[in-house]
Scaffold this active site. Structure first.
Site, PDB file in Angstrom:
ATOM      1  N   THR A 516     -16.449  93.795  28.532  1.00  0.00           N
ATOM      2  CA  THR A 516     -17.901  93.661  28.400  1.00  0.00           C
ATOM      3  C   THR A 516     -18.428  94.712  27.419  1.00  0.00           C
ATOM      4  OG1 THR A 516     -18.435  95.323  30.070  1.00  0.00           O
ATOM      5  CG2 THR A 516     -18.045  93.092  30.864  1.00  0.00           C
ATOM      6  N   LYS A 540     -15.767 101.806  25.709  1.00  0.00           N
ATOM      7  CA  LYS A 540     -15.604 103.264  25.845  1.00  0.00           C
ATOM      8  C   LYS A 540     -16.474 103.873  26.945  1.00  0.00           C
ATOM      9  CE  LYS A 540     -16.497 103.600  21.377  1.00  0.00           C
ATOM     10  NZ  LYS A 540     -16.093 102.294  20.842  1.00  0.00           N
ATOM     11  N   ALA A 572      -8.623  99.939  18.366  1.00  0.00           N
ATOM     12  CA  ALA A 572      -8.307  98.569  18.792  1.00  0.00           C
ATOM     13  C   ALA A 572      -6.834  98.474  19.188  1.00  0.00           C
ATOM     14  CB  ALA A 572      -8.661  97.567  17.703  1.00  0.00           C
ATOM     15  N   GLY A 625     -21.091  91.681   8.313  1.00  0.00           N
ATOM     16  CA  GLY A 625     -20.865  91.847   9.754  1.00  0.00           C
ATOM     17  C   GLY A 625     -19.903  92.978  10.085  1.00  0.00           C
ATOM     18  N   GLU A 628     -22.661  97.751  12.956  1.00  0.00           N
ATOM     19  CA  GLU A 628     -23.539  97.424  14.088  1.00  0.00           C
ATOM     20  C   GLU A 628     -24.784  96.754  13.500  1.00  0.00           C
ATOM     21  OE1 GLU A 628     -22.952  97.998  17.393  1.00  0.00           O
ATOM     22  OE2 GLU A 628     -20.954  98.643  16.767  1.00  0.00           O
ATOM     23  N   ASP A 639     -20.109 106.854  17.569  1.00  0.00           N
ATOM     24  CA  ASP A 639     -18.980 106.042  18.017  1.00  0.00           C
ATOM     25  C   ASP A 639     -17.664 106.812  17.824  1.00  0.00           C
ATOM     26  OD1 ASP A 639     -17.593 103.481  18.636  1.00  0.00           O
ATOM     27  OD2 ASP A 639     -16.987 103.671  16.534  1.00  0.00           O
ATOM     28  N   LYS A 643     -14.869 108.259  20.524  1.00  0.00           N
ATOM     29  CA  LYS A 643     -13.428 107.975  20.423  1.00  0.00           C
ATOM     30  C   LYS A 643     -12.625 109.272  20.438  1.00  0.00           C
ATOM     31  CE  LYS A 643     -13.856 103.512  18.139  1.00  0.00           C
ATOM     32  NZ  LYS A 643     -14.186 102.900  16.854  1.00  0.00           N
ATOM     33  N   GLY A 762     -11.554  94.157  14.971  1.00  0.00           N
ATOM     34  CA  GLY A 762     -11.264  92.736  14.757  1.00  0.00           C
ATOM     35  C   GLY A 762     -10.871  92.118  16.076  1.00  0.00           C
TER      36      GLY A 762
HETATM   37 MG    MG Z   1      -5.668 101.655  20.395  1.00  0.00          MG
END
Ligand code: MG
Ligand code: ASP
Length: 782
Positions: A516, A540, A572, A625, A628, A639, A643, A762
């Site tokens: 979500t 996150k 990702a 795209g 954000e 962001d 991370k 992606g």
């Molecule tokens: Mg990773």
């Protein structure tokens, strides 16, 4: 109003701190009219048994020593739990009771059961007083006034009346477990560990809705979790299997516990007083749960063959030795499994009708669904042979198989048996939350992946959850046409509904996969964990939550042997989290992580060559795209800051997001105001960027936006996200626009760092990364 009987065993009352914890549970979970049944504190009954033995042996020294030990133990509890005045009043009462025990001993009129009863009387009195200090109206009740037995039979009608007369709805009633009386008013006991039985009896008499047995384990496990770490805690176990386990001597439930629940709808739960939020195991009626696999072990048993066994004789014998006796018939002959210590008593009672076939045996029993018993028996026999365990006797009756052996089954052998016999074909329920871009691809990829995972694991997607609606199907959703199911069966829900449905799942393992974009959803993680769910997160929120909350969640997970994966929250699908874990697990020390962890910022900095203004690139990226919706969210660097926090925590560092310095990739004033005001002032962004770009160029370097974490030799941490001028020709300078890069320096990767690089966003790679977490989990659970 539901009425509940809570039972707390000795291990839940073993110290002042445990009494406090119990009082807190009662405070949080009980209402007036509920009953609390208590055992003796800690090992008090054992001590009283020793006291009785020293009395019988007329060993006065030992008797006095033990009596003093009992007094000290109780006084310690009193002084730690009460103010001086109350402690001394309670201590006076205790003293006079001990004096009368000593007097009875001196006069040779000490009575065994009355002596043992003190353990429970003291804990009930103590707890009721403790609750009163919390302003809870509570009273202790001596169960000898409630439970009467005549010639070995409880007088149910009379007892029920007594219970209903004394237990009202105005207080919490703290009732002594373990004890009852006979018609002459003499004390009797219900057998060692009999307080569970007291609790279910009481529940039956007062028409309670539920019984909670609070203990020191999280519920009923496939095998002893202290010996085998991969033991499975079952959310549901049916009464017949629970009863069989109890008769086979499994310590979690006492053999007689279930009998008062027969023909009733009283719900029985086993829960941990060390972890009251956890849901524990529910013992359910036949047909309300699948049969499970268990291995339970024995030590020091004798096998006795009995000629002419009489009806009710096993029960009499159990009563006599205060211990359950397993009875079975093989080849027309009756056999009893009796603790070696008690064989003499049993043999004497049988007056020559009992032949000791084998003595001092150990061994195990496998309890499983009947259609599996034969195969499991063969497998177990082969494993025992391989492990050089000598089997002296076997017996199987369709619902279990017994192996009586020479040696005891040590943890290693038990772990092998458990791995090969129980850990096979287990079920994993998958709950997928979030069906956006990534979520949909994940579900699509599931169609192939589930088939693959199913060769080692019985995996079922049981729920698809969106913010307002969910599709929940405990037996598994056919994901090939989930959209169709969704359209016809999805229903709106509240958080509580979702948790309730999860609580009802009868699976060995459950995992919630959070794809979500909802902070609120991650707020439910502690509840998922309380419902024994593993977690996989693709966002996150939880990973970057406030350190205290995060640390508590990690503790909670560890305590329950649950796993949490969030590989895709950084980079990702790139295996950065794996790499960090691997380095640390193999003894390396990471000293620095530097990199670009944002596809957007990577693309912007690597694409910029001065040929057009920076803001043009920003708008271009927005159009494709890559950003954000409001690109300032990317330019803020927040962001990447989050991370970096996740990576830092992966290294075991205790950091909060604000401990990471943040320098945005734009002049500060541009962050304020709406999008149009940003557009109107884009020239100031261009000037900002251009100036730094030229500075870097002059120094022969490249402008990049990076995150960096350093741990110096003293363990001091510094972390920053911002603009960096990096060596031309370095991996970060040469980064393909849009890719993420992680440059890890460690003790081993010192002069030449370890570099992980590739697309860090992606939907395909992210969904595949979530599958990688799921695969990891299934391997871990094997
Ligand atoms: Mg990773
Ligand atoms: N205190 C008793 C015993 O130790 C009863 C119980 O714990 O349930 O056996």
């Amino acid at each position: 109003m539901t009425k509940v009987v809570h039972k707390f065993g000795g291990s839940s009352l073993s110290s002042a701190a445990r009494y406090q914890a119990v009082a807190n549970i009662i405070l949080g979970q009980c209402q007036v009219g509920d009953c609390v049944v208590v055992s003796a504190a800690g090992k008090t009954t054992n001590t009283l048994v020793k006291l009785w033995q020293s009395y019988q042996q007329r060993d006065d020294n030992a008797f006095n020593d033990i009596l003093l030990q009992v007094e000290n133990h109780q006084n310690l509890l009193l002084t730690e739990l009460f103010d001086a005045q109350q402690a001394s009043a309670l201590s006076e009462r205790l003293k006079s009771e001990l004096q009368s025990i000593a007097k009875d001993a001196a006069n040779n009129v000490l009575h065994e059961a009355s002596l043992l009863a003190h353990g429970e009387l003291w804990s009930a009195r103590l707890l009721a007083n403790l609750l009163s200090t919390f302003n809870i109206s509570a009273v202790d009740i001596d169960a000898r006034k409630l439970f009467t037995q005549h010639q070995g039979q409880l007088l149910h009608a009379q007892n029920k009346q007594a219970c209903l007369a004394q237990i009202k709805t105005d207080k919490i009633y703290v009732v002594t477990g373990f004890i009852a009386s006979d018609c002459e008013g003499n004390t009797i006991t219900l057998g060692r560990n009999g307080s569970d039985y007291s609790a279910t009896l009481l529940a039956n008499y007062v028409d309670a809705d539920a019984v909670s047995i609070w203990t020191d384990t999280h519920g009923v496990f496939s095998t002893d979790p202290r010996k085998v770490s991969s033991a499975i805690k079952y959310p549901k176990v049916c009464r017949i299997q629970a009863n069989l386990l109890a008769r086979l001597g499994n310590p979690v439930l006492h053999a007689k516990t279930l009998s008062p629940l027969k023909e009733t709808n009283i719900k029985l739960q086993v829960r941990s007083s060390y972890d009251p939020e956890a849901i524990g195991t529910e013992i359910v009626k036949q047909g309300y749960s699948k049969d499970k696999r268990f291995i339970t072990t024995f030590d020091e048993l004798d096998l006795i063959r009995v000629e002419g066994l009489l009806a009710g004789e096993v029960r009499t014998l159990s009563q006599l030795i205060q211990h359950s006796i397993h009875h079975f018939n093989k080849g027309g002959e009756d056999y009893l499994l009796v603790p070696s210590n008690d064989t003499h008593t049993v043999a004497t009672h049988l007056q020559g009708r009992g032949n000791i076939v084998e003595s001092h045996l150990r061994g195990l029993a496998i309890v499983a669904p009947s259609f599996e018993i034969q195969q499991l028996t063969q497998q177990a026999a082969a494993i025992l042979e391989q492990q050089d365990v000598v089997v002296r006797f076997t017996h199987s009756d369709g619902s279990y198989a017994l192996f009586l052996t020479d040696q005891s089954i040590d943890s290693d052998v038990l772990a092998i048996l458990h791995d090969k016999l129980v850990n096979k074909g287990r079920e994993l329920a998958v709950i997928i939350a979030g069906l956006g871009n990534v979520g949909e691809v994940f579900v699509e990829q599931c169609q192939k992946q589930v088939e693959k995972l199913q060769t080692t694991f019985d995996l079922k997607v049981v729920a698809l959850v969106r913010s307002k609606e969910m599709l929940f199907c405990p037996s598994g959703i056919n994901i090939d046409n989930w959209q169709q199911h969704w359209r016809s069966e999805a229903q709106s829900y509240q958080q509580a509904d979702l948790l309730e449905r999860i609580g009802e799942l009868d699976y060995e393992h459950k995992v919630v996969i959070d794809i979500t974009a909802s902070d609120e959803f991650s707020g439910m993680y502690p509840s998922f964990v309380a419902h024994d769910c593993h977690l996989i997160s693709a966002n996150k929120y939880a990973g970057t939550a406030e350190q205290a909350w995060y640390a508590k969640l990690i503790d909670q997970l560890q305590e329950r042997n649950l796993h949490w994966r969030y590989n895709t929250s950084v980079g990702a699908g790139l295996p950065i989290n794996f790499a960090l874990a691997d380095l640390q697990n193999s003894g390396d020390t990471v000293t620095r992580i530097e990199g670009v962890f944002s596809g957007t910022l990577s693309w912007l900095c690597s694409s910029f060559d001065g040929s057009k203004p920076f803001s043009d690139l920003v708008l271009e990226a927005q159009g494709m795209g890559y950003t954000e919706p409001d690109p300032r969210e990317d330019l803020s660097g927040r962001d990447m800051q989050r991370k970096l926090l996740i990576l830092a925590r992966d290294l075991g560092l205790q950091l909060d997001v604000d401990d990471i310095a943040l320098e945005p990739l734009m002049p500060e004033h541009l962050a304020l105001g709406d999008w149009d005001s940003f557009l109107a002032d884009r020239a100031s962004l261009d000037a900002f960027y251009h100036q730094r770009y030229e500075e870097a160029k002059l120094a022969g370097k490249s402008l990049r936006y990076t995150g960096a974490l350093d741990i110096n030799e003293q363990g001091k941490v510094s972390a920053k996200v911002g603009i960096a001028y990096v060596e031309a020709g370095s991996a970060i300078a040469n980064l393909t626009p849009g890719d993420n890069i992680f440059v890890i320096t460690s003790q081993w990767y010192d002069s030449n760092p370890l570099v992980i690089q590739g697309p860090g966003a992606g939907k395909e790679v992210t969904a595949a990364g979530i599958h990688s977490d799921l695969y990891w989990l299934t391997q871990k659970l094997r």
